[in-house]
Design a protein around this motif. Structure first.
Motif, short mmCIF file in Angstrom:
data_model
loop_
_atom_site.label_atom_id
_atom_site.label_comp_id
_atom_site.label_asym_id
_atom_site.label_seq_id
_atom_site.Cartn_x
_atom_site.Cartn_y
_atom_site.Cartn_z
N GLU A 126 0.84 -1.20 0.00
CA GLU A 126 0.00 0.00 0.00
C GLU A 126 0.88 1.26 0.00
O GLU A 126 0.63 2.20 -0.77
CB GLU A 126 -0.90 -0.04 1.24
N LEU A 127 1.92 1.26 0.83
CA LEU A 127 2.84 2.40 0.87
C LEU A 127 3.52 2.60 -0.49
O LEU A 127 3.65 3.73 -0.97
CB LEU A 127 3.93 2.18 1.93
N LEU A 128 3.95 1.50 -1.09
CA LEU A 128 4.64 1.59 -2.38
C LEU A 128 3.71 2.15 -3.45
O LEU A 128 4.10 3.00 -4.26
CB LEU A 128 5.17 0.21 -2.80
N MET A 129 2.45 1.70 -3.42
CA MET A 129 1.49 2.17 -4.42
C MET A 129 1.20 3.67 -4.23
O MET A 129 1.06 4.41 -5.20
CB MET A 129 0.20 1.35 -4.35
N GLU A 130 1.14 4.10 -2.99
CA GLU A 130 0.92 5.53 -2.72
C GLU A 130 2.11 6.36 -3.22
O GLU A 130 1.94 7.47 -3.72
CB GLU A 130 0.70 5.77 -1.22
N ILE A 140 7.00 12.88 -12.88
CA ILE A 140 8.39 12.43 -12.89
C ILE A 140 8.59 11.41 -14.02
O ILE A 140 7.71 10.57 -14.25
CB ILE A 140 8.74 11.83 -11.50
N PRO A 141 9.71 11.49 -14.75
CA PRO A 141 9.94 10.55 -15.87
C PRO A 141 9.99 9.08 -15.42
O PRO A 141 10.42 8.79 -14.31
CB PRO A 141 11.30 10.97 -16.43
N PHE A 142 9.56 8.19 -16.32
CA PHE A 142 9.47 6.75 -16.07
C PHE A 142 10.72 6.17 -15.40
O PHE A 142 10.63 5.53 -14.36
CB PHE A 142 9.17 6.04 -17.39
N GLU A 143 11.88 6.39 -16.00
CA GLU A 143 13.12 5.80 -15.46
C GLU A 143 13.40 6.26 -14.04
O GLU A 143 13.87 5.49 -13.20
CB GLU A 143 14.33 6.10 -16.35
N GLU A 144 13.12 7.54 -13.79
CA GLU A 144 13.33 8.07 -12.44
C GLU A 144 12.37 7.45 -11.43
O GLU A 144 12.75 7.17 -10.29
CB GLU A 144 13.13 9.59 -12.43
N ILE A 145 11.14 7.25 -11.85
CA ILE A 145 10.16 6.61 -10.97
C ILE A 145 10.64 5.22 -10.59
O ILE A 145 10.62 4.83 -9.42
CB ILE A 145 8.76 6.53 -11.63
N CYS A 146 11.12 4.46 -11.58
CA CYS A 146 11.58 3.09 -11.32
C CYS A 146 12.74 3.08 -10.33
O CYS A 146 12.78 2.26 -9.41
CB CYS A 146 12.00 2.39 -12.61
N ALA A 147 13.68 4.00 -10.51
CA ALA A 147 14.84 4.06 -9.61
C ALA A 147 14.42 4.50 -8.21
O ALA A 147 14.84 3.92 -7.20
CB ALA A 147 15.89 5.02 -10.17
N GLU A 148 13.53 5.51 -8.17
CA GLU A 148 13.13 6.07 -6.87
C GLU A 148 12.29 5.08 -6.05
O GLU A 148 12.42 5.00 -4.83
CB GLU A 148 12.39 7.39 -7.08
N ILE A 149 11.44 4.27 -6.71
CA ILE A 149 10.60 3.35 -5.94
C ILE A 149 11.48 2.27 -5.28
O ILE A 149 11.20 1.81 -4.17
CB ILE A 149 9.46 2.72 -6.79
N LYS A 150 12.56 1.88 -5.97
CA LYS A 150 13.49 0.90 -5.38
C LYS A 150 14.16 1.49 -4.14
O LYS A 150 14.27 0.83 -3.10
CB LYS A 150 14.57 0.50 -6.39
N GLU A 151 14.58 2.73 -4.28
CA GLU A 151 15.20 3.44 -3.16
C GLU A 151 14.21 3.56 -1.99
O GLU A 151 14.52 3.23 -0.85
CB GLU A 151 15.67 4.82 -3.66
N TYR A 152 12.98 4.00 -2.33
CA TYR A 152 11.95 4.16 -1.29
C TYR A 152 11.69 2.83 -0.57
O TYR A 152 11.59 2.78 0.65
CB TYR A 152 10.66 4.68 -1.93
N SER A 153 11.61 1.73 -1.34
CA SER A 153 11.26 0.44 -0.74
C SER A 153 12.35 -0.09 0.18
O SER A 153 12.12 -0.99 0.98
CB SER A 153 10.95 -0.59 -1.83
N SER A 154 13.56 0.48 0.10
CA SER A 154 14.58 0.06 1.05
C SER A 154 14.39 0.77 2.40
O SER A 154 15.04 0.43 3.38
CB SER A 154 15.99 0.32 0.48
N HIS A 155 13.48 1.73 2.45
CA HIS A 155 13.17 2.40 3.72
C HIS A 155 11.77 2.07 4.23
O HIS A 155 11.29 2.66 5.18
CB HIS A 155 13.30 3.92 3.57
#
Ligand code: X90
Length: 280
Positions: A126-130, A140-155
């Motif tokens: 749920e947090l990741l989807m939000e 935000i551009p697609f590639e950045e979103i992909c990189a940022e969600i990985k970073e976010y999910s480590s926290h």
């Protein structure tokens, strides 16, 4: 990402979400199989009936992940598909999503799909989807979103309190010796999703009051410091509100919400089970 592009947010039904406001959202449904009865974990699942059928059934029960076809339906006709799935270490869900993604992009070379292996489930999804939703609204551009969600999910993390691990054990998703220790009346297991996306028991607690305190303490020990919290429970609003009170006493401004588990999470978390996704 371009306002003319159709963006679809996708996850599976273990996220306990049936819609997300202001977004094209879909969830691929897992299934709970109880003898001859099959409960598809979509918006029309009859949860009380599922729990009742489970209670009465003496034989084998199981679950099944969405098919490639189910995922393709969830993608619809979007130009860009973004989302996250339940841990690939406990379910074939992510794997079928990856096959669907490949098929989708082969068929439509101008379209893009990115689905994260969450190594978790429930309210952490749920947090990741939000977070996806937030980034999409910021264009935000697609590639950045992909990189940022990985970073976010480590926290982001998932912890839980469970009264039974029977369905986990019966489906070979946890060590039987671990499951046996939990079957004792009044004992709760407080644990977390491990770094590789498996169930990791941490503490045995006698009674609910101790389990609530234990879950709170282990969140703080894991670095919780007032970030977002998402709680999902199966028939245990009492636990969820008590934990919320503890958290808001120390972090008055934290963003916490509570919802009910749907089919897949209720099957594995069982009655009284509480899952907590949080930012650390
Ligand atoms: O593919 C399938 O049939 C689904 C298998 C799913 C197994 C895991 C479900 C977990 C539901 C229970 C408590 C949290 C455990 C966290 C471990 C990562 C939620």
């Amino acid at each position: 990402m371009g306002f003319d592009l159709k963006i679809q947010l996708v996850t599976d039904s273990s996220a306990n979400l049936t819609y997300m406001a202001h977004s094209n959202f879909s969830a691929a449904a897992l299934r709970v199989i109880i003898g001859v009865d099959e409960f598809t974990d979509n918006e029309s699942i009859d949860l009380p009936a599922m729990m009742q059928t489970l209670k009465q059934h003496k034989g084998k029960t199981s679950t099944a992940c969405p098919s490639v076809e189910d995922w393709l339906k969830a993608f619809g006709d979007a130009d860009v598909v973004l989302g996250a799935a339940i841990t690939s270490n406990l379910s074939g869900c992510y794997n079928s999503a990856m096959i669907a993604a490949q098929e989708y992009m082969d068929k439509h070379p101008d379209r893009k799909v990115f689905i994260l292996d969450s190594l978790s489930t429930g309210p952490e999804l749920e947090l990741l989807m939000e977070r996806f939703q937030e980034m999409i609204s910021q264009d935000i551009p697609f590639e950045e979103i992909c990189a940022e969600i990985k970073e976010y999910s480590s926290h982001t993390h998932l912890q839980f309190s469970l009264e039974s691990l029977e369905n986990f054990a019966r489906n070979g998703r946890v060590n039987p010796a671990v499951a046996k220790a939990v079957g004792v009346l009044g004992i709760r297991i407080v644990g977390r999703a491990s770094d590789v996306g498996t169930l990791e028991p941490m503490h045995k607690c006698r009674g609910e009051k101790k389990a609530i305190q234990c879950l709170y303490d282990s969140m703080l020990a894991a670095g919780y410091n007032g970030g977002k919290v998402r709680i999902a429970h199966t028939n245990n609003l009492k636990f969820a509100t008590a934990l919320t009170s503890l958290l808001t006493a120390s972090f008055p401004n934290c963003d916490i919400s509570i919802r009910e588990n749907r089919g897949l999470c209720s099957y594995y978390a069982e009655n009284g089970g509480v899952l907590v996704g949080y930012e650390a």
